[in-house]
Motif scaffolding. Structure first.
Motif, PDB file in Angstrom:
ATOM      1  N   ASN A  44       0.810  -1.221   0.000  1.00 36.81           N
ATOM      2  CA  ASN A  44       0.000   0.000   0.000  1.00 36.81           C
ATOM      3  C   ASN A  44       0.842   1.270   0.000  1.00 36.81           C
ATOM      4  OD1 ASN A  44      -2.414  -1.380  -0.017  1.00 36.81           O
ATOM      5  ND2 ASN A  44      -2.606  -1.361   2.196  1.00 36.81           N
ATOM      6  N   ARG A  45       1.983   1.260   0.655  1.00 34.64           N
ATOM      7  CA  ARG A  45       2.822   2.458   0.714  1.00 34.64           C
ATOM      8  C   ARG A  45       3.373   2.843  -0.647  1.00 34.64           C
ATOM      9  NH1 ARG A  45       6.468   2.679   5.941  1.00 34.64           N
ATOM     10  NH2 ARG A  45       5.989   4.840   5.656  1.00 34.64           N
ATOM     11  N   GLN A  46       3.477   1.875  -1.570  1.00 31.92           N
ATOM     12  CA  GLN A  46       4.044   2.143  -2.887  1.00 31.92           C
ATOM     13  C   GLN A  46       2.998   2.095  -3.984  1.00 31.92           C
ATOM     14  OE1 GLN A  46       6.896  -0.986  -3.021  1.00 31.92           O
ATOM     15  NE2 GLN A  46       8.304   0.039  -1.617  1.00 31.92           N
ATOM     16  N   ASP A  47       1.793   1.644  -3.677  1.00 32.79           N
ATOM     17  CA  ASP A  47       0.744   1.451  -4.679  1.00 32.79           C
ATOM     18  C   ASP A  47       0.060   2.781  -4.976  1.00 32.79           C
ATOM     19  OD1 ASP A  47      -1.077   0.349  -6.382  1.00 32.79           O
ATOM     20  OD2 ASP A  47      -1.865  -1.098  -4.955  1.00 32.79           O
ATOM     21  N   ARG A  48      -0.033   3.145  -6.244  1.00 35.45           N
ATOM     22  CA  ARG A  48      -0.689   4.402  -6.623  1.00 35.45           C
ATOM     23  C   ARG A  48      -2.202   4.269  -6.637  1.00 35.45           C
ATOM     24  NH1 ARG A  48       3.186   7.490 -10.826  1.00 35.45           N
ATOM     25  NH2 ARG A  48       5.100   7.033  -9.725  1.00 35.45           N
ATOM     26  N   ASP A  49      -2.702   3.040  -6.634  1.00 37.88           N
ATOM     27  CA  ASP A  49      -4.142   2.778  -6.533  1.00 37.88           C
ATOM     28  C   ASP A  49      -4.317   1.628  -5.544  1.00 37.88           C
ATOM     29  OD1 ASP A  49      -6.874   2.552  -6.903  1.00 37.88           O
ATOM     30  OD2 ASP A  49      -6.667   1.326  -8.694  1.00 37.88           O
ATOM     31  N   ARG A  50      -4.258   1.958  -4.235  1.00 34.10           N
ATOM     32  CA  ARG A  50      -4.193   0.902  -3.231  1.00 34.10           C
ATOM     33  C   ARG A  50      -5.489   0.135  -3.032  1.00 34.10           C
ATOM     34  NH1 ARG A  50      -2.687   5.300   0.331  1.00 34.10           N
ATOM     35  NH2 ARG A  50      -4.564   6.233   1.159  1.00 34.10           N
ATOM     36  N   ASP A  51      -6.646   0.687  -3.446  1.00 33.72           N
ATOM     37  CA  ASP A  51      -7.884  -0.077  -3.296  1.00 33.72           C
ATOM     38  C   ASP A  51      -8.297  -0.793  -4.573  1.00 33.72           C
ATOM     39  OD1 ASP A  51      -8.709   2.111  -4.746  1.00 33.72           O
ATOM     40  OD2 ASP A  51     -10.269   2.712  -3.350  1.00 33.72           O
ATOM     41  N   GLY A  52      -7.595  -0.573  -5.672  1.00 34.89           N
ATOM     42  CA  GLY A  52      -7.812  -1.321  -6.896  1.00 34.89           C
ATOM     43  C   GLY A  52      -9.073  -0.955  -7.657  1.00 34.89           C
ATOM     44  N   ASP A  53      -9.569   0.279  -7.496  1.00 30.65           N
ATOM     45  CA  ASP A  53     -10.799   0.676  -8.198  1.00 30.65           C
ATOM     46  C   ASP A  53     -10.528   1.377  -9.525  1.00 30.65           C
ATOM     47  OD1 ASP A  53      -9.813   3.070  -7.263  1.00 30.65           O
ATOM     48  OD2 ASP A  53     -11.617   3.636  -6.163  1.00 30.65           O
ATOM     49  N   GLY A  54      -9.251   1.548  -9.892  1.00 31.48           N
ATOM     50  CA  GLY A  54      -8.915   2.171 -11.162  1.00 31.48           C
ATOM     51  C   GLY A  54      -8.690   3.668 -11.074  1.00 31.48           C
ATOM     52  N   VAL A  55      -8.874   4.260  -9.893  1.00 31.29           N
ATOM     53  CA  VAL A  55      -8.660   5.697  -9.689  1.00 31.29           C
ATOM     54  C   VAL A  55      -7.446   5.846  -8.784  1.00 31.29           C
ATOM     55  CG1 VAL A  55      -9.668   7.845  -8.836  1.00 31.29           C
ATOM     56  CG2 VAL A  55     -11.134   6.108  -9.868  1.00 31.29           C
ATOM     57  N   ARG A  56      -6.480   6.683  -9.201  1.00 29.60           N
ATOM     58  CA  ARG A  56      -5.279   6.881  -8.396  1.00 29.60           C
ATOM     59  C   ARG A  56      -5.629   7.494  -7.044  1.00 29.60           C
ATOM     60  NH1 ARG A  56       0.157   7.989 -11.439  1.00 29.60           N
ATOM     61  NH2 ARG A  56      -0.041   6.402 -13.027  1.00 29.60           N
ATOM     62  N   ARG A  58      -4.434   9.952  -5.352  1.00 28.67           N
ATOM     63  CA  ARG A  58      -4.511  11.420  -5.278  1.00 28.67           C
ATOM     64  C   ARG A  58      -5.840  11.967  -5.776  1.00 28.67           C
ATOM     65  NH1 ARG A  58       0.883  14.450  -5.385  1.00 28.67           N
ATOM     66  NH2 ARG A  58       2.317  12.854  -4.680  1.00 28.67           N
ATOM     67  N   GLN A  59      -6.453  11.295  -6.746  1.00 31.74           N
ATOM     68  CA  GLN A  59      -7.737  11.751  -7.275  1.00 31.74           C
ATOM     69  C   GLN A  59      -8.923  11.061  -6.597  1.00 31.74           C
ATOM     70  OE1 GLN A  59      -5.285  10.724  -9.694  1.00 31.74           O
ATOM     71  NE2 GLN A  59      -4.608  12.856  -9.911  1.00 31.74           N
ATOM     72  N   ASP A  60      -8.665  10.021  -5.825  1.00 33.72           N
ATOM     73  CA  ASP A  60      -9.710   9.221  -5.192  1.00 33.72           C
ATOM     74  C   ASP A  60     -10.143   9.883  -3.890  1.00 33.72           C
ATOM     75  OD1 ASP A  60     -11.395   7.173  -4.494  1.00 33.72           O
ATOM     76  OD2 ASP A  60      -9.932   5.592  -4.828  1.00 33.72           O
ATOM     77  N   ALA A  61     -11.457  10.128  -3.739  1.00 31.31           N
ATOM     78  CA  ALA A  61     -11.977  10.723  -2.505  1.00 31.31           C
ATOM     79  C   ALA A  61     -11.888   9.737  -1.343  1.00 31.31           C
ATOM     80  CB  ALA A  61     -13.420  11.172  -2.688  1.00 31.31           C
ATOM     81  N   ALA A  62     -11.960   8.448  -1.636  1.00 31.35           N
ATOM     82  CA  ALA A  62     -11.845   7.396  -0.621  1.00 31.35           C
ATOM     83  C   ALA A  62     -10.826   6.364  -1.121  1.00 31.35           C
ATOM     84  CB  ALA A  62     -13.196   6.750  -0.377  1.00 31.35           C
ATOM     85  N   PRO A  63      -9.525   6.623  -0.941  1.00 35.49           N
ATOM     86  CA  PRO A  63      -8.507   5.753  -1.520  1.00 35.49           C
ATOM     87  C   PRO A  63      -8.439   4.358  -0.910  1.00 35.49           C
ATOM     88  CG  PRO A  63      -7.487   7.420  -0.152  1.00 35.49           C
ATOM     89  CD  PRO A  63      -8.937   7.760  -0.247  1.00 35.49           C
ATOM     90  N   ASN A  64      -9.111   4.121   0.221  1.00 33.40           N
ATOM     91  CA  ASN A  64      -9.107   2.806   0.840  1.00 33.40           C
ATOM     92  C   ASN A  64     -10.389   2.027   0.595  1.00 33.40           C
ATOM     93  OD1 ASN A  64      -6.539   3.171   1.958  1.00 33.40           O
ATOM     94  ND2 ASN A  64      -7.409   4.282   3.668  1.00 33.40           N
ATOM     95  N   ASN A  65     -11.365   2.623  -0.082  1.00 38.07           N
ATOM     96  CA  ASN A  65     -12.657   1.990  -0.324  1.00 38.07           C
ATOM     97  C   ASN A  65     -12.817   1.741  -1.820  1.00 38.07           C
ATOM     98  OD1 ASN A  65     -15.321   1.192  -0.498  1.00 38.07           O
ATOM     99  ND2 ASN A  65     -16.104   2.851   0.784  1.00 38.07           N
ATOM    100  N   PRO A  66     -12.845   0.487  -2.266  1.00 37.69           N
ATOM    101  CA  PRO A  66     -12.930   0.225  -3.700  1.00 37.69           C
ATOM    102  C   PRO A  66     -14.322   0.507  -4.291  1.00 37.69           C
ATOM    103  CG  PRO A  66     -12.963  -1.829  -2.485  1.00 37.69           C
ATOM    104  CD  PRO A  66     -12.695  -0.734  -1.489  1.00 37.69           C
ATOM    105  N   TYR A  67     -15.306   0.777  -3.453  1.00 35.45           N
ATOM    106  CA  TYR A  67     -16.674   1.018  -3.940  1.00 35.45           C
ATOM    107  C   TYR A  67     -17.009   2.495  -4.073  1.00 35.45           C
ATOM    108  CZ  TYR A  67     -16.793  -3.844  -2.595  1.00 35.45           C
ATOM    109  OH  TYR A  67     -16.504  -5.168  -2.480  1.00 35.45           O
ATOM    110  N   ARG A  68     -16.076   3.387  -3.661  1.00 34.68           N
ATOM    111  CA  ARG A  68     -16.284   4.836  -3.782  1.00 34.68           C
ATOM    112  C   ARG A  68     -15.093   5.449  -4.476  1.00 34.68           C
ATOM    113  NH1 ARG A  68     -17.209   7.685   1.474  1.00 34.68           N
ATOM    114  NH2 ARG A  68     -17.607   9.365   0.031  1.00 34.68           N
ATOM    115  N   TYR A  69     -15.314   6.488  -5.273  1.00 37.89           N
ATOM    116  CA  TYR A  69     -14.232   7.157  -6.016  1.00 37.89           C
ATOM    117  C   TYR A  69     -13.915   8.493  -5.405  1.00 37.89           C
ATOM    118  CZ  TYR A  69     -15.738   3.678  -9.336  1.00 37.89           C
ATOM    119  OH  TYR A  69     -16.114   2.514  -9.928  1.00 37.89           O
TER     120      TYR A  69
END
Length: 69
Positions: A44-56, A58-69
């Motif tokens: 996770n410390r190196q992953d640019r999309d740590r929840d795997g939803d396709g949104v980086r 920095r642009q993801d409002a919820a970077p730990n939740n794969p069901y929200r962008y």
């Protein structure tokens, strides 16, 4: 040495705490700080999309939740 151990054991019992020595075959759980939330092989410390939803992240409002962008 025996007297010291007896005194320490008595002090522990009187204090209300007993220390049980762990055997060598017991495993201590290890806290892993570099988890992989989306199981893509990148920590996770190196992953640019740590929840795997396709949104980086920095642009993801919820970077730990794969069901929200």
């Amino acid at each position: 040495m025996k007297t010291l151990f007896t005194l320490l054991a008595a002090a522990g019992i009187l204090a209300g705490c007993v220390v049980v020595p762990a055997s060598y075959d017991q495993r201590v759980p290890v806290v892993v700080h570099d988890r992989d939330r989306d199981h893509d092989g990148i920590p996770n410390r190196q992953d640019r999309d740590r929840d795997g939803d396709g949104v980086r992240n920095r642009q993801d409002a919820a970077p730990n939740n794969p069901y929200r962008y």
